[in-house]
Design an enzyme around this catalytic site. Structure first.
Site, PDB file in Angstrom:
ATOM      1  N   GLU A  47      39.026  58.686  31.832  1.00 50.79           N
ATOM      2  CA  GLU A  47      40.169  58.309  32.664  1.00 50.79           C
ATOM      3  C   GLU A  47      40.500  56.872  32.256  1.00 50.79           C
ATOM      4  O   GLU A  47      39.877  55.924  32.709  1.00 50.79           O
ATOM      5  CB  GLU A  47      39.815  58.414  34.147  1.00 50.79           C
ATOM      6  N   ASP A  85      35.186  57.643  35.183  1.00 53.51           N
ATOM      7  CA  ASP A  85      36.189  56.887  35.927  1.00 53.51           C
ATOM      8  C   ASP A  85      36.367  55.474  35.369  1.00 53.51           C
ATOM      9  O   ASP A  85      35.413  54.845  34.902  1.00 53.51           O
ATOM     10  CB  ASP A  85      35.754  56.808  37.396  1.00 53.51           C
TER      11      ASP A  85
END
Length: 633
Positions: free
Chosen positions: A360, A307
């Site tokens: 990401e 993330d």
């Protein structure tokens, strides 16, 4: 009675060096036998504490009778007669005399919120049955189909009383559903223990503690095991960029900035209200890289979607910062964050060469999926967020507006070799009142909105790159995603949603059956523009090919306008016979039924810079795929 306990000096040396990648074996709480007595060994890193005690349900939450001993910044203690299920915390006394009750950073299980105690838990004894899955995993991932179903376990489905389904119950329902719909992998939003449901798991307090919302660690092992037995891979969202500031968590763990930066300009992400890991501290590197491996070692997770990678690449990611900072060379790059990501991927792939490591990343940082040896970050996939933003902006436009903005839908085809991309329609596109995918589609009525979404899905399926879709989008969720409630399963009582779900199911299985759609996703020989003479007609055409002895060739034609075009002439590279093999406008999908029923033959008719062409019928707001038929004999 307690016993003094020591940690192996070699383990401590590697921990302090930043190269101890299995520190969960000696830090945390472990059921052991010492001098013939069963009990629990505790160990926690708190180098700046004056004293650390173990406190819990066994001593009335008074740690004064269970002081730990210090060894090179790690505090240890063996307490006989404690058993699995014991609740505990660390009583951290600072040099200033303040006392903090801290959860164990290495705890394997934690109380269900609002409780914050750690729970003594053994991870031993589960009998895995995923040997076939493990034996057949390939490190040739780029040449395999990858259809990811992104899931938030707490809101995929709720019980009638609003309660959560457990890992075991989800193993019975979710896995069968995902397999039926044709997906290859489940990507689960973060599972590390977290205090606030509304954070969706992205603000973690227990990095080694699978959330107790859905059951025990062995229940989650069972879930992953069942996924593998059904041929479904498991990816987990992982959050190494930052952590929440809750008092029982990692923040100022020993009374000082321990896991976070000491420099206030680097230690906080003001936008998210979180603390930032100190990537220059060796022990933090040991902690984080161990944690990444932990989910693969212990839970057999197949990969991690890392993330907020972009926040690790720059020192000035946080837009709320008033003062910009620079690195030692005067640049904006976060050199420590970049080095951490490179080290992370190098270590993971050394141990798990067939792992999925997905970035990401919303930045334009080059080489995210290039090998570390070549100066890249070393991921094997990157989310193409630019693709997501551009295509959805295009789909929001009216047809009149689309004529002047067709490059939004085709621009991604110009830089498809920059990285090894995954094309994501993720939770971010359905949260925070941003509307569902169906809600974003333009159209005069429901039929046009569904048709627009079908053609977008087909364009995405044909576009080079692997695919990801957030739960609910497969049946046309109407409202924004609500993390605190179930998906709108009642929509499947309506014919148009049934038809759309049927379309997605058929499309997914079709995709997996056609190697031309995935075998050469990251090589130019797998893709060829056909193009059009008119850049405003809403029609996008291209080839997908296997580029090998199989010579599978598919022609993909997408019509983003609501007017059918009968007799559309299409330039063809390879002359011969073609047949329609998939059409998003089929009546069984809710379409108008315009198509090409028989085999088509090319003519020596120059069109779209090709000497051959054929005439096809193009349905409105639809995509059609034609297959080349090799000559007999």
């Amino acid at each position: 009675m307690t016993m003094t306990s020591v940690v192996d000096s070699e383990d401590l040396y590697l921990w302090h060096e930043g190269t101890q990648y299995q520190c969960y074996h000696f830090l945390g709480s472990h059921l052991e036998e010492r001098s013939g007595q069963r009990g629990v060994h505790f160990a926690v890193w708190a180098p700046n504490a004056k004293q650390v005690n173990v406190t819990g349900s066994f001593n009335g939450w008074d740690g004064s009778g269970h002081p730990m001993s210090r060894q090179e910044g790690v505090w240890t203690l063996f307490i006989p007669e404690l058993t699995e299920g014991t609740l505990y915390k660390y009583e951290v006394i600072t040099e200033q005399g303040d006392c903090y009750l801290k959860s164990d950073p290495m705890a394997f299980h934690s109380e269900l919120r609002p409780g914050t105690a750690s729970i003594v838990t053994s991870l031993e004894g589960y009998e895995w049955e995923d040997e076939d899955w493990q034996a057949n995993k390939s490190n040739q991932l780029q040449q395999q189909p990858l259809l990811i179903y992104e899931v938030h376990l707490g809101s995929w489905k709720r019980k009638e009383d609003g309660g959560f389904y457990t890992y075991v119950e989800l193993a019975d329902e979710l896995i069968d559903y995902v397999r039926y719909r044709g997906y290859t992998h489940i990507e689960i939003m973060p599972l590390g223990e977290h205090p606030l449901d509304a954070s969706w798991g992205y603000q973690v307090t227990g990095y080694f503690s699978v959330t107790s919302r859905f059951g025990s660690p062995k229940d989650f092992m069972y879930f992953v095991d069942r996924c593998h037995q059904q041929g479904i891979g498991v990816i987990m969202d992982w959050v190494p960029a930052h952590f929440c500031k809750d008092e029982h968590g990692l923040a100022r763990f020993d009374g000082t900035p321990l896991y976070e930066y000491a420099d206030i300009q680097k230690s906080e992400n003001l936008t998210w209200g979180t603390s930032v890991f100190d990537f220059g501290k060796p022990e933090v590197l040991s902690f984080l890289i161990t944690n990444a491996l932990f989910w693969m070692d212990v839970y057999h997770v197949d990969g991690l979607r890392v993330d907020a990678v972009s926040s690790l690449l720059t020192l000035n990611f946080d837009e709320r910062k008033e003062v910009r900072i620079t690195n030692e060379y005067g640049g904006d790059e976060n050199l420590e964050g970049i080095a951490f990501l490179q080290k992370l991927n190098a270590v993971v792939f050394a141990r798990y060469p067939n792992a999925l490591m997905i970035a990401e990343d919303s930045s334009s940082f080059p080489g995210v999926t290039s090998p570390v040896a070549n100066g890249g970050l070393g991921f094997n996939y990157k989310w193409d967020l630019g693709y997501t933003w551009r295509t959805l902006e295009y789909e929001k436009k009216s047809e009149e507006e689309r004529s002047a903005g067709e490059d939004q839908i085709t621009q991604s085809l110009l830089n498809i070799w920059d990285e090894q991309f995954i094309l994501p329609f993720s939770h971010d596109e359905m949260a925070n009142e941003s509307k569902s995918l169906l809600g974003k589609m333009s159209g005069k009525d429901a039929w046009q909105r569904f048709a627009n979404l079908r053609v977008l899905y087909m364009f995405t399926m044909g576009h080079p790159g692997k695919k990801l879709t957030f739960m609910g989008n497969e049946f046309g969720q109407m409202d924004d995603w609500n993390w605190d409630d179930s998906l709108e399963w009642q929509l499947l009582d309506y014919e148009e949603h049934q038809q759309f779900a049927h379309f997605v199911t058929q499309m997914n299985h079709f995709y997996k059956s056609k190697p031309a759609l995935w075998k050469q996703d990251y090589k130019p020989l797998g893709f060829e523009w056909i193009g059009t003479d008119d850049q405003s007609d809403g029609i996008v055409t291209f080839y997908r090919k296997t580029g090998d002895e199989e010579n599978e060739q598919l022609v993909i034609v997408c019509n983003f306008k609501s007017v059918a075009q009968e007799g559309y002439r299409l330039g063809i590279s390879m002359p011969g016979r073609y047949r329609e093999i998939f059409n998003s406008d089929n009546s069984e999908f809710g379409g108008s039924g315009v198509g090409n029923a028989s085999e088509l033959n090319t003519e020596e008719w120059f069109c779209q810079n090709r000497p051959n062409s054929m005439v096809v019928n193009m349905p409105p707001l639809a995509a059609v795929i034609f297959e080349y038929i090799p000559s007999k004999g």
